[in-house]
Design a protein around this motif. Structure first.
Motif, PDB file in Angstrom:
ATOM      1  N   TYR A  88     -20.807 -18.888  46.920  1.00 55.91           N
ATOM      2  CA  TYR A  88     -20.058 -20.103  47.248  1.00 55.91           C
ATOM      3  C   TYR A  88     -19.090 -19.848  48.407  1.00 55.91           C
ATOM      4  CZ  TYR A  88     -21.628 -22.189  42.827  1.00 55.91           C
ATOM      5  OH  TYR A  88     -22.380 -22.701  41.822  1.00 55.91           O
ATOM      6  N   ARG A 117     -21.105 -19.438  51.720  1.00 56.05           N
ATOM      7  CA  ARG A 117     -21.636 -20.718  52.189  1.00 56.05           C
ATOM      8  C   ARG A 117     -20.498 -21.628  52.661  1.00 56.05           C
ATOM      9  NH1 ARG A 117     -23.886 -25.799  50.885  1.00 56.05           N
ATOM     10  NH2 ARG A 117     -25.943 -26.046  51.837  1.00 56.05           N
ATOM     11  N   GLY A 118     -19.343 -21.555  51.996  1.00 54.91           N
ATOM     12  CA  GLY A 118     -18.185 -22.316  52.437  1.00 54.91           C
ATOM     13  C   GLY A 118     -17.758 -21.929  53.838  1.00 54.91           C
ATOM     14  N   SER A 153     -17.846 -26.242  48.288  1.00 47.41           N
ATOM     15  CA  SER A 153     -18.359 -24.904  48.023  1.00 47.41           C
ATOM     16  C   SER A 153     -17.235 -23.959  47.591  1.00 47.41           C
ATOM     17  CB  SER A 153     -19.063 -24.362  49.269  1.00 47.41           C
ATOM     18  OG  SER A 153     -19.850 -23.234  48.958  1.00 47.41           O
TER      19      SER A 153
END
Length: 525
Positions: free
Chosen positions: A426, A429-430, A445
């Motif tokens: 997460y 991807r953030g 995310s």
């Protein structure tokens, strides 16, 4: 085999209190962890979430969840109880009972949580469709304390070995083990939702001087048995067992496996079983969270090297443990140099072990040796193109180099292979979405991280500020400063790895808009 296009459809994810419901993958996460859900419970929750703020009659719910089936209201009542239990709705504030009328789903309004966007694109991997197989942890019918971690490790090595066959995709270990937590009646539906065309299961019993293992490969959609075989072997022969099972599964799935790939042998993680068990325990601890787990992992890896000094995998994971304990990029330069040298030694000992190259590349990032990191990430992907962690970390590397679209594509490929991925996906991807200026998605995310550090609250604050939501940004800033009152904007920027000035300026501007340095912490009398 299921239509491969289903894996590349748009993913529908919804925030439900502290849970995340992914309608595409058929998964429910609560506080970052996967929650096993019965099929009818999932269907009912999905129908409620698709119809928020509307009173749904019992007849409507019965027809939606049990079409063409005669069931009593007791089934619906029990299913509602299961839904509330799964999402932690003890107060019935999310799924409300409307007397004499039915039920209504009402999403909670949490000032610090960011609702996931209604649709998040999953990038199609540009390769020919290939079968996806999930290797489940073996059922160990023994009291032997060593057997369970030994065969969990064997399953991981079978997954790793299968990844050498470039005509087969393998569900990542984390997702496969989470899948196994579902009950027998749920596992097939869940496997199909995760995109697994085939499932391999095994059971282990004791035999003279070793073990007897029965392995079955079945087709997910039909349940048809594709291949089954029983193996009897001594404990010391477990590495040969791993390679044989991987090759038999590959042969059963694909008739024309490249002969060169068939001749390749999966690198043995250790020369003896006792060292191997310590490696497995160390790896498991590094994947977990809790006080002292990384130090415990280090101790197991040192014990593995006492028994097998030439284990490249043990050297690589020890280097990783040292870097984590030292604080990643904040570790002293001497410690990072030592970790790099140990990881280099690991790749020399096991040059065909993709995980050794991946760990070395990760260490090189924190040493700002980016060209060398790129070479070792490329080598890791060449050796194992379906390793989800390597794809994700390579994606993060591309992001910090300023290649946001490439990084996001790689991260989405990793999530496709490991939909029940660990929480750090997460964050990575953030970062990609933040660099691309997709602030609501980036905030969503980062919000999924189950336990946020002050640095992660800072990222979330910057996302909300850049999206124009100053109230949420300041709330996140207060939470981050509460965790680490001494963490200033200057310190965050000094720790930032972004190579492009515009990416660094984007984050600095977000922190400034969020008032990170202006947050006043309450004083204690």
């Amino acid at each position: 085999m299921r239509n491969q296009a289903q894996r590349w459809c748009r993913s529908l994810a919804h925030q439900v209190g502290s849970s995340v419901l992914d309608l595409d993958r058929g998964t429910l996460r609560r506080d970052g962890e996967i929650v096993p859900v019965r099929p009818k419970t999932f269907d009912l929750l999905a129908f409620l979430v698709r119809n928020p703020g509307r009173v749904l009659s019992k007849d409507e719910l019965l027809q939606a969840v049990w079409p063409s089936t005669i069931v009593t209201e007791d089934s619906l009542t029990q299913c509602i109880r299961d839904v509330r239990k799964c999402i932690g709705d003890e107060t019935q504030s999310l799924v409300r009972t409307v007397p004499r009328r039915g039920y209504m789903f009402q999403a909670a309004d949490d000032g610090l949580s960011a609702s996931l966007p209604p649709a998040t694109a999953v990038v199609q991997i540009e390769r020919a469709p290939e079968p996806m197989v999930a290797i489940l942890p073996f059922r160990v019918n023994l009291d032997d304390a060593t057997a369970k971690p030994l065969f969990d490790g064997a399953v991981e090595e079978i997954i790793n070995a299968l990844s050498y066959f470039k005509t087969i995709a393998v569900l990542a270990r984390h997702s496969a083990f989470a899948l196994a937590e579902h009950s027998d009646q749920d596992i097939w539906a869940t496997a199909e939702r995760l995109g697994a065309d085939y499932v391999a299961e095994g059971s282990v019993e004791s035999a003279d001087g070793g073990y007897s293992t029965h392995v079955v490969l079945s087709e997910t959609a039909s349940g048809r048995r594709i291949w089954a075989q029983t193996f009897s072997f001594r404990t010391s022969e477990i590495f040969a067992f791993q390679r044989t099972v991987a090759q038999r599964i590959a042969t059963a799935l694909v008739a024309n496996i490249e002969s060169a790939a068939m001749r390749r042998t999966s690198p043995a993680p250790a020369a003896n079983v006792e060292a191997y068990v310590h490696i497995l325990r160390g790896m498991a601890l590094l994947r977990s969270y809790g006080e002292g787990v990384n130090q415990q992992a280090r101790e197991h890896l040192l014990k593995a090297l006492e028994r097998d000094p030439d284990s490249g995998l043990a050297h690589a994971y020890l280097a990783l443990a040292d870097m984590i304990i030292g604080g990643y990029g904040g570790a002293p330069r001497a410690l990072l140099d030592q970790a790099r040298d140990r990881a280099l030694h690991a790749t020399a000992l096991n040059p065909d072990e993709a995980r050794c190259h991946r760990i070395l590349a990760l260490i090189l990032i924190y040493l700002a040796e980016f060209d060398a990191a790129a070479r070792h990430f490329a080598r890791a992907l060449d050796l194992n193109p379906y390793d989800a962690d390597t794809l994700a970390q390579t994606g993060f590397f591309e992001v910090i180099r300023g290649h946001g679209e490439t990084g996001l594509m790689l991260l989405d490929q990793a999530i496709q292979l490991n939909p029940m991925h660990p929480a750090w996906y997460y964050y990575d991807r953030g970062e990609a979405l933040l660099v691309l200026g997709r602030y609501p998605e980036a905030a969503a995310s980062f919000s999924c991280l189950p336990r946020k550090s002050a640095w992660q609250w800072a990222r979330l604050a910057a996302c909300h500020a850049l999206d124009g939501n100053i109230d949420k940004a300041r709330a996140c800033a207060r939470e981050g400063r509460r965790l680490n009152p001494g963490l200033t904007e200057q310190a965050i920027m000094a720790d930032l790895q972004m190579m492009r000035s515009e990416d660094r300026e984007r984050i600095r501007s977000g922190l400034e808009l969020a008032g990170w340095d202006e947050v006043q912490m309450p004083t204690t009398s």
